[in-house]
Design a protein around this motif. Sequence first.
Motif, PDB file in Angstrom:
ATOM      1  N   UNK A 244       0.836  -1.193   0.000  1.00 41.98           N
ATOM      2  CA  UNK A 244       0.000   0.000   0.000  1.00 41.98           C
ATOM      3  C   UNK A 244       0.878   1.253   0.000  1.00 41.98           C
ATOM      4  N   UNK A 245       0.592   2.161  -0.924  1.00 36.66           N
ATOM      5  CA  UNK A 245       1.416   3.361  -1.069  1.00 36.66           C
ATOM      6  C   UNK A 245       1.499   4.179   0.205  1.00 36.66           C
ATOM      7  N   UNK A 246       0.394   4.212   0.970  1.00 39.15           N
ATOM      8  CA  UNK A 246       0.401   5.016   2.192  1.00 39.15           C
ATOM      9  C   UNK A 246       1.372   4.469   3.234  1.00 39.15           C
ATOM     10  N   UNK A 247       1.842   3.248   3.052  1.00 33.70           N
ATOM     11  CA  UNK A 247       2.835   2.666   3.957  1.00 33.70           C
ATOM     12  C   UNK A 247       4.260   2.870   3.452  1.00 33.70           C
ATOM     13  N   UNK A 248       4.398   3.680   2.402  1.00 32.59           N
ATOM     14  CA  UNK A 248       5.726   3.943   1.851  1.00 32.59           C
ATOM     15  C   UNK A 248       5.816   5.388   1.366  1.00 32.59           C
ATOM     16  N   UNK A 249       5.235   6.306   2.144  1.00 32.62           N
ATOM     17  CA  UNK A 249       5.301   7.720   1.785  1.00 32.62           C
ATOM     18  C   UNK A 249       6.731   8.235   1.943  1.00 32.62           C
TER      19      UNK A 249
END
Length: 520
Positions: A244-249
């Motif tokens: 998930x992108x939000x876990x790799x901001x």
Amino acid sequence: MKKAKILAARKAIDCIESGKTFAVDGFCGIGVPEELYIALQERFLQTGKPNHMTMIFAACQGDMSERGFNHLAEEGLVSTAIGGHWNNAPKLQKLAMENKMTAYNLPLGVISQTFRETAAGKPFLLSKVGLKTFVDPRVEGGRLNKRTTEDIVDLVELYGEEYLVYKTRPIHYALLRGTYADQYGNISLDHEACKLELTAVAQACKNSGGTVIVQVEKIVDTNIPAKNVIIPGIYVDIIVPVCQKENHQQTFATLYNPSYSGEVHISLPAEAHTHMPLNARKIICRRAAMELQKGSIVNLGIGMPEGIAAVAQDEGEREKITLTIESGPIGGLPLSGLDFGAAANPQAIIGQASQFDFYQGRGLDQAFLGLAECDERGNVNVSKFGPKIAGCGGFIDITQNAKMVAFCGTFTSSGLTVSTGDGKLRILKEGRIRKICKAVQQITFSAKYAIQTGQKVLYITERAVFGLSSHGLVLQEVAPGIDLKHDVLDKMEASVEISPSLKEMDTRLFRQEKMGLSIQ
């Protein structure tokens, strides 16, 4: 050649055994392997494992709420934490303050450098950083609660000089993050805002016989150019492509901005050109900016001192100095809030440990840090207040070694309201907390050490400026419109020396128009 395994986050975390030591790397909201932390928390809540872990970190990772280290704040998961900065993870702080874990706070730069010593198989790091502060074993030894009793910092004398000995320990697991991984397991940091100490942590873990787990944005088909590899594949055991992108901001505030990673140069954010309102903060930052010297290499602390860059920008003088951040960026505009640690348009981004090498070797010309609590001797506390552990972060490394240091903060806090007019300052409402006291709760900056090394030290507030002498604080300037006894002396829980050459602060500080700052 043995290749790294490619696993989902939970499968990777299932490899971790209880009772071991793990190291993590990140800075506030930068470089956080969030998906690994979520999986670690999930596994513990479901199975009770792994448990009784020892965690080592330089900078705290978190958003002051739920993310980052806050995932790891489950009683029993981490039994010992050794960290440089705690402020962004209130849930982890709570465990430490309730004596539910053994907890240490050591200088951020020291921990960053200790990873390199561990990688090289050395038993300790020898440093003067922390002498005469709460980290010194003669004071508190960096221990944060009653449960914490073991000494992990020693004092030695070599060639007639005192040093602190910071012990190293094996690292069994490293939870890290990069941008890309290639077929050989090589890791790059193309989109990351900082390099931090990723190479050293991976080396330390590998040379301890441990397992290196790296969360990445993507596994690429082509080989990563050799010069772009920050963690060589020979160090990497497990690669976890993020789901998930939000876990790799890029940071906890920004999904991705290529100017933070130095990939492009863009117009500075609009807020960099916004005039600060004329309040206590701007007065303080204006007075601090008057100390800037042309060509200086400068560090600005988080919070109050960040406004100094805005003042210099407003006055058209910012290009005369070079701003640096302890996390590694050099030049550009240091960012704040959950972007802190990154810079827009940096000239360079070096490793965090290397940045602290430069700082500790007295490479910093000037440093401007916060003033949370100060005592009559000139000691400053920014690290511990009652039940709250902020941690020292890089504060000790920076303030102890900069050629000149200024502490910037309001004279009182919690409710202070001021007004200006005709070049004068008026106190409309006094703050409830008096920040200048008889003795600070914890010594984060040692005035005694500063006097010993001949360091120039200033304490800048909206109504008064103090210097440091062998006797302690010396009142040097008072704002026009302020009553010396009523507004200054009676609002301190301390006795200070008054300079025989006491003067008024520059009236330009208290006027709406630009002050005509000229950095010489």
